[in-house]
Design a protein around this motif. Sequence first.
Motif, PDB file in Angstrom:
ATOM      1  N   ILE A  46       0.840  -1.193   0.000  1.00  0.00           N
ATOM      2  CA  ILE A  46       0.000   0.000   0.000  1.00  0.00           C
ATOM      3  C   ILE A  46       0.880   1.249   0.000  1.00  0.00           C
ATOM      4  N   ASP A  47       1.962   1.231   0.782  1.00  0.00           N
ATOM      5  CA  ASP A  47       2.916   2.350   0.761  1.00  0.00           C
ATOM      6  C   ASP A  47       3.519   2.512  -0.631  1.00  0.00           C
ATOM      7  N   ASP A  49       2.179   1.592  -3.459  1.00  0.00           N
ATOM      8  CA  ASP A  49       1.138   2.087  -4.356  1.00  0.00           C
ATOM      9  C   ASP A  49       1.024   3.611  -4.253  1.00  0.00           C
ATOM     10  N   GLU A  50       1.099   4.139  -3.049  1.00  0.00           N
ATOM     11  CA  GLU A  50       1.054   5.591  -2.858  1.00  0.00           C
ATOM     12  C   GLU A  50       2.278   6.261  -3.492  1.00  0.00           C
ATOM     13  N   SER A  53       1.784   6.321  -7.221  1.00  0.00           N
ATOM     14  CA  SER A  53       0.853   7.383  -7.617  1.00  0.00           C
ATOM     15  C   SER A  53       1.557   8.732  -7.632  1.00  0.00           C
ATOM     16  N   ASP A  54       2.380   8.970  -6.628  1.00  0.00           N
ATOM     17  CA  ASP A  54       3.146  10.218  -6.578  1.00  0.00           C
ATOM     18  C   ASP A  54       4.110  10.315  -7.759  1.00  0.00           C
ATOM     19  N   GLN A  57       2.260  11.325 -10.973  1.00  0.00           N
ATOM     20  CA  GLN A  57       1.598  12.628 -10.944  1.00  0.00           C
ATOM     21  C   GLN A  57       2.157  13.639 -11.942  1.00  0.00           C
ATOM     22  N   ASP A 178      -6.768  -5.224  -2.312  1.00  0.00           N
ATOM     23  CA  ASP A 178      -5.930  -4.057  -2.537  1.00  0.00           C
ATOM     24  C   ASP A 178      -4.471  -4.461  -2.725  1.00  0.00           C
TER      25      ASP A 178
END
Length: 186
Positions: A46-47, A49-50, A53-54, A57, A178
Amino acid sequence: MLFTVRSGAFVAIAAVSALGFACGGGGSLEKVDAEDWVADVCDKAIDFDEASSDAIQPLAEADEDDAGELKDAIDDLVKDMTKAIDVFVEDIEDVGQPDIDGGDKVIAAIRDHAKDEKKALKDFKADVDKLDEDDDDFADELFDILQDVEEHDLRDRLEDIDENDVDDLIDLIDEDEDCASVLFSS
């Protein structure tokens, strides 16, 4: 946001193609109960994935009609994804290896998968760097390159280990949708 609907596809394809892992270190890792290993790795996923995403961007915010801006966004994406991948694999190694038959092969599969993903990122950037920024079709050519990026699936590598315990590990990962969506392409 200056991207058109097609530009959303740029980001989606980049996200899928950029997802992967890094090449980790060697040596023996601590053995961890399989369920605990999956829980900890899924937290790290999950970390990751974040961070992914960053990394994507800048491409999402780039002006599709500005080839230089798109190229700069690709440079940032590749650099930041590579860093995110490296951190993620280090995090997995910090967790240890699953205490199952083939647990060491799971870690090796993750490391091999990482090498392929990082090579795909490097190749993608090299292909983009070859494009002529003055060409009116720059964005179309970039989109074509994105569509042609080879996709790798960690699930396939893990299934190739051909150990019942590894199949059970895959099932444990699949229980967390997820997590599975971050770790697996299929």
